[in-house]
Design a protein around this motif. Structure first.
Motif, PDB file in Angstrom:
ATOM      1  N   ASP A   9     -48.666  60.638 -17.232  1.00  0.00           N
ATOM      2  CA  ASP A   9     -48.702  59.334 -17.887  1.00  0.00           C
ATOM      3  C   ASP A   9     -47.461  58.528 -17.528  1.00  0.00           C
ATOM      4  O   ASP A   9     -46.376  59.086 -17.328  1.00  0.00           O
ATOM      5  CB  ASP A   9     -48.740  59.490 -19.412  1.00  0.00           C
ATOM      6  N   GLY A  10     -47.633  57.202 -17.509  1.00  0.00           N
ATOM      7  CA  GLY A  10     -46.481  56.322 -17.324  1.00  0.00           C
ATOM      8  C   GLY A  10     -45.805  56.584 -15.993  1.00  0.00           C
ATOM      9  O   GLY A  10     -46.418  56.534 -14.931  1.00  0.00           O
ATOM     10  N   THR A  11     -44.517  56.887 -16.056  1.00  0.00           N
ATOM     11  CA  THR A  11     -43.743  57.117 -14.837  1.00  0.00           C
ATOM     12  C   THR A  11     -43.676  58.596 -14.451  1.00  0.00           C
ATOM     13  O   THR A  11     -42.983  58.955 -13.499  1.00  0.00           O
ATOM     14  CB  THR A  11     -42.310  56.584 -15.012  1.00  0.00           C
TER      15      THR A  11
ATOM     16  N   ARG B 166     -45.175  62.331 -13.102  1.00  0.00           N
ATOM     17  CA  ARG B 166     -45.917  62.701 -11.904  1.00  0.00           C
ATOM     18  C   ARG B 166     -46.023  64.216 -11.877  1.00  0.00           C
ATOM     19  O   ARG B 166     -45.379  64.915 -12.657  1.00  0.00           O
ATOM     20  CB  ARG B 166     -45.172  62.248 -10.645  1.00  0.00           C
TER      21      ARG B 166
ATOM     22  N   GLU C 101     -42.154  50.752 -20.720  1.00  0.00           N
ATOM     23  CA  GLU C 101     -41.073  51.230 -19.856  1.00  0.00           C
ATOM     24  C   GLU C 101     -40.464  52.521 -20.385  1.00  0.00           C
ATOM     25  O   GLU C 101     -40.225  53.458 -19.634  1.00  0.00           O
ATOM     26  CB  GLU C 101     -39.998  50.160 -19.742  1.00  0.00           C
TER      27      GLU C 101
ATOM     28  N   SER D 173     -41.739  60.202 -20.311  1.00  0.00           N
ATOM     29  CA  SER D 173     -42.927  59.768 -21.062  1.00  0.00           C
ATOM     30  C   SER D 173     -42.849  60.024 -22.554  1.00  0.00           C
ATOM     31  O   SER D 173     -43.876  59.970 -23.221  1.00  0.00           O
ATOM     32  CB  SER D 173     -44.195  60.419 -20.486  1.00  0.00           C
TER      33      SER D 173
ATOM     34  N   THR E 165     -49.474  52.245 -15.736  1.00  0.00           N
ATOM     35  CA  THR E 165     -48.369  52.966 -16.358  1.00  0.00           C
ATOM     36  C   THR E 165     -48.089  52.578 -17.808  1.00  0.00           C
ATOM     37  O   THR E 165     -47.385  53.293 -18.509  1.00  0.00           O
ATOM     38  CB  THR E 165     -47.078  52.765 -15.534  1.00  0.00           C
TER      39      THR E 165
ATOM     40  N   GLY F 175     -52.788  58.483 -17.785  1.00  0.00           N
ATOM     41  CA  GLY F 175     -52.646  58.761 -16.355  1.00  0.00           C
ATOM     42  C   GLY F 175     -53.590  59.836 -15.861  1.00  0.00           C
ATOM     43  O   GLY F 175     -54.309  60.494 -16.625  1.00  0.00           O
TER      44      GLY F 175
ATOM     45  N   THR G 219     -50.072  60.509  -9.904  1.00  0.00           N
ATOM     46  CA  THR G 219     -49.344  59.612 -10.795  1.00  0.00           C
ATOM     47  C   THR G 219     -50.350  58.774 -11.587  1.00  0.00           C
ATOM     48  O   THR G 219     -51.560  59.022 -11.550  1.00  0.00           O
ATOM     49  CB  THR G 219     -48.380  58.705 -10.005  1.00  0.00           C
ATOM     50  N   ASP G 220     -49.845  57.769 -12.286  1.00  0.00           N
ATOM     51  CA  ASP G 220     -50.627  56.956 -13.218  1.00  0.00           C
ATOM     52  C   ASP G 220     -50.892  55.587 -12.600  1.00  0.00           C
ATOM     53  O   ASP G 220     -49.959  54.888 -12.198  1.00  0.00           O
ATOM     54  CB  ASP G 220     -49.841  56.810 -14.524  1.00  0.00           C
TER      55      ASP G 220
END
Length: 636
Positions: free
Chosen positions: A537-539, A541, A112, A69, A618, A623, A614-615
């Motif tokens: 946030d994003g990917t 966790r 991404e 992130s 993403t 998130g 998780t978010d």
């Protein structure tokens, strides 16, 4: 069953472990020899830096080859790992740098790797983000001699050159593609990078000319104020904006003329670097009671994810100045930062925090995450002498935080492991004695082990892992209990580490608290917000593991949670079921509420339940954030 990254690393090495315990000699990784004869403080400094690097790499996302992130923050963290390897001779993580290069050199859509689109070659609309990646790849080139890293740094330099604009303020690099701001960080990077490229490209004159022009412009821009401190940038009318003096801007202002001095031999450039360093060390804006301190480190404030890494950048360039000049005042400052960080800003898991002098408050706690780890690691690296000692010894435990929810009247058992790492200044194996002690009445097996580590004179440590089985007596009261591991090797090497077992009859903790650490199975790149939540946030966790006692037949948990969350449950940490999800793009915490989850269907054979957050959206960086967790269980 799922396990934390550190646990995975330990269990994957058990085959090597058993071979080492048996006295076999696996092949060690190659690396350069160490330097001068042992000094106890120097050997400790190497061990501290190694342990802190290992903790940092627990947050490295192997799949995406970055630190979750944070695009530019990942570049700075990777450069810090490169600094560690150059300083110590440990080449354990060269493949990690290369993996990051090969995985991330292409284009990525917005969301991404950054909120911005990544165009390829580590460039985006944020020009300073590209600059951090360029500086990182120069360090990778210095470490490996691989031309592809220098070529990439030059490619990024050519991209940045397109934003040098004499038509506004007479020169300078724009901070962003929209050309809205000329600031200290981007221009400090530019002077440093152009000088680095010149110093590494045979026969170059173009990069040197650019560097000299940029330095002349930077000095005359007004960003360096009358006190020799660097304000953040320029106004639209090309005057200093008088904005915050951040340590990373000051550090780049030291590192830029220092690299130019290497290019030209001009003593005035070295003198300029010293003036800027002395201004920092003499200012209460950056140094409090001898400790490097960001303005946001105050107990009534919190640093954002960017500011968490600023101090480490300052230390990188101050270390170079100390090495170059040999001035005692710089080395003394470096030594003091390392000692303070290790003594006052380290938790029981060897995580290093934001406030190097320590200190916390209920509303603005000291934060420990991979960004603060990378920053404080630079202070520990700085304390390693230029000629690193050839011998060192360290140990870590994994997992180092365990939770037991015991059944009444019965003993409980947990398993951890100790990983030992050693280097030598000779070609002989190193014999290590490992002793483990627990609270009175507890059984630890083995309590003592002798290892033969296949050290070969390399700066890359030989490693071995010893599994530990711990039995906890029936009736042990709730509380935290230490397991102390001491490793020794002749002559004169010693290291002590700990694991902590938390005995609990109930689940009740705040995010970010010391109590949370034992329940946090996988931090997964998550962060801590200024509002007091752990967020993904994003990917990224995070996963909590709740190990209910054997007699549990039902269980439920209540999470205080907000923003764009997805909550999933699992009985094994591998197969997940989504049980709670926010379907609106909430960004202000307005949906903060308690949600109770039925955990009963996920009580497996070992009665552990995993909760993952998780978010839900993403791409936008808001998130799910958890503030508090409680859980209860029932029995038939």
């Amino acid at each position: 069953m799922s396990m934390s990254r550190r646990s995975r690393h330990v269990l994957l090495s058990l085959t090597l472990t058993l071979a080492v315990i048996a006295g076999l000699q696996p092949v060690a990784h190659a690396g350069p020899p160490g330097g001068h004869p042992d000094d106890s403080a120097d050997t400790v400094s190497v061990a501290r830096a190694r342990v802190a690097t290992e903790v940092l790499l627990e947050s490295y996302d192997q799949e995406k080859a970055w630190f979750p992130s944070s695009w530019w923050n990942s570049a700075v963290a990777l450069q810090t790992i490169g600094d560690y390897m150059i300083r110590t001779g440990d080449r354990s993580y060269v493949a990690t740098l290369d993996h990051s290069f090969e995985t991330n050199k292409g284009p990525f859509p917005a969301g991404e790797r950054s909120t911005d689109e990544i165009y390829g070659n580590f460039t985006s609309r944020a020009i300073d983000d590209a600059g951090w990646w360029a500086l990182n790849w120069v360090t990778a080139y210095d470490l490996t001699g691989d031309q592809k890293y220098l070529d990439m740094a030059e490619t990024i330099g050519e991209f940045m050159l397109g934003f040098w604009d004499p038509s506004t303020c007479g020169g300078g690099i724009w901070w962003n593609e929209e050309r809205t701001y000329k600031n200290a960080v981007t221009n400090g990077q530019w002077v440093r990078l152009t000088a680095e490229l010149h110093n590494r490209i045979p026969g170059d004159t173009a990069w040197l000319d650019r560097s000299l022009d940029a330095w002349d412009w930077y000095q005359a821009s007004g960003m360096i104020n009358d006190q020799g401190l660097v304000n953040d940038g320029l106004t639209d009318s090309c005057a200093s904006n008088g904005d915050t003096v951040w340590s990373y801007n000051q550090g780049l202002a030291v590192g830029a003329p220092l690299e130019l001095y290497r290019a030209t031999g001009d003593p005035e450039l070295l003198a300029a670097a010293q003036r800027l360093a002395d201004a920092a060390l003499g200012s209460e804006l950056l140094v409090r009671d001898g400790v490097l301190t960001e303005s946001c480190d105050a107990l009534d404030r919190s640093c954002d994810d960017n500011q968490k890494q600023f101090k480490g950048i300052f230390m990188r360039y101050l270390t170079e100045l100390a090495d170059t000049t040999g001035e005692a005042r710089y080395q003394d400052f470096v030594d003091h930062q390392a000692e303070t960080v290790w003594a006052d800003d380290r938790d029981s898991s060897d995580r290093l925090g934001q406030r190097w002098a320590g200190g916390t408050s209920a509303e603005h706690p000291n934060v420990f995450d991979w960004r603060t780890q990378a920053s404080a690691l630079s202070a520990l690296i700085a304390d390693v002498p230029q000629e690193a000692p050839g011998r060192s010894l360290s140990a870590t435990t994994a997992p180092d935080q365990l939770v037991v929810m015991p059944s009444p009247g019965t003993t409980s058992a947990v398993r951890t492991a100790v990983q030992v790492a050693a280097t030598s200044d000779h070609g002989r194996p190193t014999r290590v004695d490992v002793r483990v002690t627990g609270p009175r009445g507890w059984a630890v097996r083995p309590a003592r082990t002798r290892l033969v580590l296949p050290t070969t004179g390399s700066g890359t440590p030989a490693r071995a892992t010893v599994p530990l089985d711990v039995t906890i007596p029936a009736g042990t009261a709730d509380g935290s209990y230490p397991l102390t591991v001491t490793v020794t090797a002749r002559p004169g090497l010693s290291w002590t580490t700990r694991a902590t077992v938390q005995v609990a009859s109930s689940v009740d903790f705040d995010a970010g608290s010391t109590q949370e650490v034992a329940w946090l199975w996988d931090a997964g790149g998550s962060g801590l917000s200024q509002a007091g939540s752990r967020f993904a946030d994003g990917t990224s966790r995070f996963v909590y593991k709740l190990p209910f006692p054997a007699e549990a037949t039902s269980a439920e948990a209540t999470l205080t949670i907000d923003n764009q969350y997805v909550v999933a449950l699992s009985g094994d940490g591998e197969d997940w079921t989504v049980v709670l999800q926010e379907d609106e793009e909430i960004r202000d915490g307005s949906n903060k509420a308690d949600h109770t989850l039925d955990l009963t269907p996920y009580l497996g054979d070992d009665k552990a339940v995993y909760i993952r957050v998780t978010d839900a959206f993403t791409a936008d960086g808001w998130g799910g954030g958890v503030y508090h967790v409680t859980a209860t269980f029932g029995t038939d």
